[in-house]
Design a protein around this motif. Sequence first.
Motif, PDB file in Angstrom:
ATOM      1  N   THR A 117       0.820  -1.217   0.000  1.00 30.60           N
ATOM      2  CA  THR A 117       0.000   0.000   0.000  1.00 30.60           C
ATOM      3  C   THR A 117       0.850   1.262   0.000  1.00 30.60           C
ATOM      4  OG1 THR A 117      -1.950  -0.984   1.038  1.00 30.60           O
ATOM      5  CG2 THR A 117      -1.601   1.359   1.411  1.00 30.60           C
ATOM      6  N   PHE A 118       1.823   1.336   0.900  1.00 32.48           N
ATOM      7  CA  PHE A 118       2.590   2.577   1.007  1.00 32.48           C
ATOM      8  C   PHE A 118       3.630   2.718  -0.098  1.00 32.48           C
ATOM      9  CE2 PHE A 118       0.316   3.000   4.858  1.00 32.48           C
ATOM     10  CZ  PHE A 118       0.298   4.358   5.125  1.00 32.48           C
ATOM     11  N   PHE A 121       1.454   4.358  -2.617  1.00 34.03           N
ATOM     12  CA  PHE A 121       1.215   5.764  -2.293  1.00 34.03           C
ATOM     13  C   PHE A 121       2.451   6.627  -2.564  1.00 34.03           C
ATOM     14  CE2 PHE A 121      -2.185   4.631   1.135  1.00 34.03           C
ATOM     15  CZ  PHE A 121      -3.125   4.445   0.133  1.00 34.03           C
ATOM     16  N   SER A 125       3.133  10.028  -5.313  1.00 32.29           N
ATOM     17  CA  SER A 125       3.054  11.160  -4.383  1.00 32.29           C
ATOM     18  C   SER A 125       2.467  12.396  -5.062  1.00 32.29           C
ATOM     19  CB  SER A 125       4.429  11.485  -3.807  1.00 32.29           C
ATOM     20  OG  SER A 125       5.334  11.836  -4.838  1.00 32.29           O
ATOM     21  N   ILE A 140       4.578  11.413   3.083  1.00 29.43           N
ATOM     22  CA  ILE A 140       4.276  10.017   2.804  1.00 29.43           C
ATOM     23  C   ILE A 140       5.449   9.335   2.101  1.00 29.43           C
ATOM     24  CG2 ILE A 140       3.150  10.042   0.497  1.00 29.43           C
ATOM     25  CD1 ILE A 140       0.894   8.379   1.941  1.00 29.43           C
ATOM     26  N   TYR A 143       7.813   8.638   4.927  1.00 27.98           N
ATOM     27  CA  TYR A 143       7.327   7.574   5.798  1.00 27.98           C
ATOM     28  C   TYR A 143       7.505   6.201   5.148  1.00 27.98           C
ATOM     29  CZ  TYR A 143       4.575   4.758   8.934  1.00 27.98           C
ATOM     30  OH  TYR A 143       4.188   3.771   9.817  1.00 27.98           O
ATOM     31  N   GLN A 144       7.285   6.129   3.854  1.00 26.74           N
ATOM     32  CA  GLN A 144       7.477   4.847   3.173  1.00 26.74           C
ATOM     33  C   GLN A 144       8.920   4.382   3.271  1.00 26.74           C
ATOM     34  OE1 GLN A 144       9.012   4.024  -0.090  1.00 26.74           O
ATOM     35  NE2 GLN A 144       8.302   1.888   0.012  1.00 26.74           N
ATOM     36  N   HIS A 156      -3.472  -0.963  10.212  1.00 26.13           N
ATOM     37  CA  HIS A 156      -4.212   0.180   9.684  1.00 26.13           C
ATOM     38  C   HIS A 156      -5.643   0.136  10.216  1.00 26.13           C
ATOM     39  CE1 HIS A 156      -5.820  -2.914   7.240  1.00 26.13           C
ATOM     40  NE2 HIS A 156      -6.166  -2.208   6.191  1.00 26.13           N
ATOM     41  N   THR A 208      -1.362   3.027  10.934  1.00 20.08           N
ATOM     42  CA  THR A 208      -1.573   3.946   9.821  1.00 20.08           C
ATOM     43  C   THR A 208      -3.065   4.187   9.632  1.00 20.08           C
ATOM     44  OG1 THR A 208      -1.656   2.200   8.133  1.00 20.08           O
ATOM     45  CG2 THR A 208       0.514   3.092   8.686  1.00 20.08           C
ATOM     46  N   TYR A 210      -5.649   5.877   6.681  1.00 20.40           N
ATOM     47  CA  TYR A 210      -5.817   6.449   5.351  1.00 20.40           C
ATOM     48  C   TYR A 210      -7.251   6.218   4.895  1.00 20.40           C
ATOM     49  CZ  TYR A 210      -4.541   1.631   3.903  1.00 20.40           C
ATOM     50  OH  TYR A 210      -4.453   0.268   3.754  1.00 20.40           O
ATOM     51  N   SER A 225      -5.301  11.480   7.102  1.00 20.72           N
ATOM     52  CA  SER A 225      -4.411  10.348   6.861  1.00 20.72           C
ATOM     53  C   SER A 225      -3.096  10.639   7.570  1.00 20.72           C
ATOM     54  CB  SER A 225      -4.172  10.137   5.357  1.00 20.72           C
ATOM     55  OG  SER A 225      -3.287   9.052   5.145  1.00 20.72           O
ATOM     56  N   TRP A 295      -3.934   2.310  -6.392  1.00 20.52           N
ATOM     57  CA  TRP A 295      -3.956   1.504  -5.174  1.00 20.52           C
ATOM     58  C   TRP A 295      -4.832   0.262  -5.315  1.00 20.52           C
ATOM     59  CZ3 TRP A 295      -8.123   0.501  -1.784  1.00 20.52           C
ATOM     60  CH2 TRP A 295      -7.770  -0.141  -0.603  1.00 20.52           C
TER      61      TRP A 295
END
Length: 486
Positions: A117-118, A121, A125, A140, A143-144, A156, A208, A210, A225, A295
């Motif tokens: 998922t990330f 994302f 971006s 984000i 964070y990934q 999540h 997380t 989202y 999020s 996604w």
Amino acid sequence: MSTDQRVKVAARTGKQFLEGLASQKREIWLDGEKITNPLEHEQLALAAKSMARIYDFQHEHASDLLASSPDDGSLVNATHIIPRSREDLIRRRKAIEMTAALSGGTMGRTPDYLNVTFACFAGRSDVWARRNNETGAANIVNYQKIMRDRDLSTTHALMNPQVDRSKPEAEQAMGEVSLHKVGETDDSIIVRGARMLATLATYADELTVYPGSDLRTVDKPYALSFALPVGTPGLKFVCRGTYAKTKDPFDYPLSHRFDEMDAMVIFDDVEVPKDRVFLDGDTVGYSEVITDTGWRGHIMHQAFTRAYVKLSFAFGLGHVIANATGVVKFDHIQEKLGQMWNMVELTRSAITAAEAGATPDEQGVWCPDDRPFLALRGEMPKWMPKANELLQLIGGGGFMLTPSRADVNGPLKEDIAKYFQAAGADAERRIRLFRLAWDFVGSELGGRGELYERFYLSDSWRMTSLAYKIANKDFATSLVEQFLKD
């Protein structure tokens, strides 16, 4: 590829995972008891060991499960990689499949789920950056990288509590139950409310949040999020009753190992650092980051790979039971096994088709063709319960003839060896087999698994309706139209 000590290895071992789990005190509530360390709870500790096994496994199969980080070449789990080719997608799928095989597909929220998922994302971006949210988009991406380089286990919470689904989020229980923003400081936002369903929360390093549903444009406080360590002050995890069995794994081979736990998350005026905030008040972006990042295709690539493994496990159970008891000779049993194999093969074929039809998006991220997945998304919630039903019909009354290990090794062991044997198995193997199958279809864990499969990708009727709405109907319509003209 090997985990040569000359190459930096970011991927964690099982020991490192358990140390991380113990180092961060959290507020878990189970059966009225407050738990700060799941390793100190007899039942919660069982699945923690299975999670540790997953982390060790990636080192034992480094050539399949580890990949070079695009930043510094260190070895990271392959499911963290943003796919830049079809080969990347195939490699990712193999890593997901091997991980799922450790639990027979019964653990639905192993870390690879949110890794995928990330990565998706972060790879898009630009979608997060719309409407002047460049800071959230940068957050984000950063964070990934943290997830990847620290090899985090993450949970999540997507959905707001079930209070009154006939009303918008902001109107349910005066708008106080659903997670929402209530304040802000120079360096954080303050959030209050609750979210569900935080599967794996007791074994996660971070939580997380989202988008999980659409919002009205006026509901800005709910358009959030972010990500937080699970030990953040004000976070409370209220668990369902545990299905983990501390008895001999002979008696509960799945329940002893794989109860990944589900929880409601309560946010009691939690401060979220602004460098951990990805969306704050953008109700339009709240929908777009799901629809426009690809996604859907990426997460279904993970989900249906895991489902393929679980269906294969169910088919394997049916096959072994039928051969052990001799019923495999009956054509009606063969027909049931054929139905199960059909599900397995159609799932495998859909995954293969999605990879074959994959294309790069405008940012160079390769996305699976989501059409086969959209078809599966409506059918899988039906197939999983059907597979359980077929297993019950194949095993029949044998599921009720499963003494424990204590009986197998007890005073009546000679009688058990004689009277519990099967045409293709001695008594111990037969008992083991039926206890395994019952743990899959009939135990508390098995029942939770069936419910999970029915709803974790939303309900079947809504997804089947959505598949029709977004389907390309041009060719089908043209076939009809050619006969409606002079």
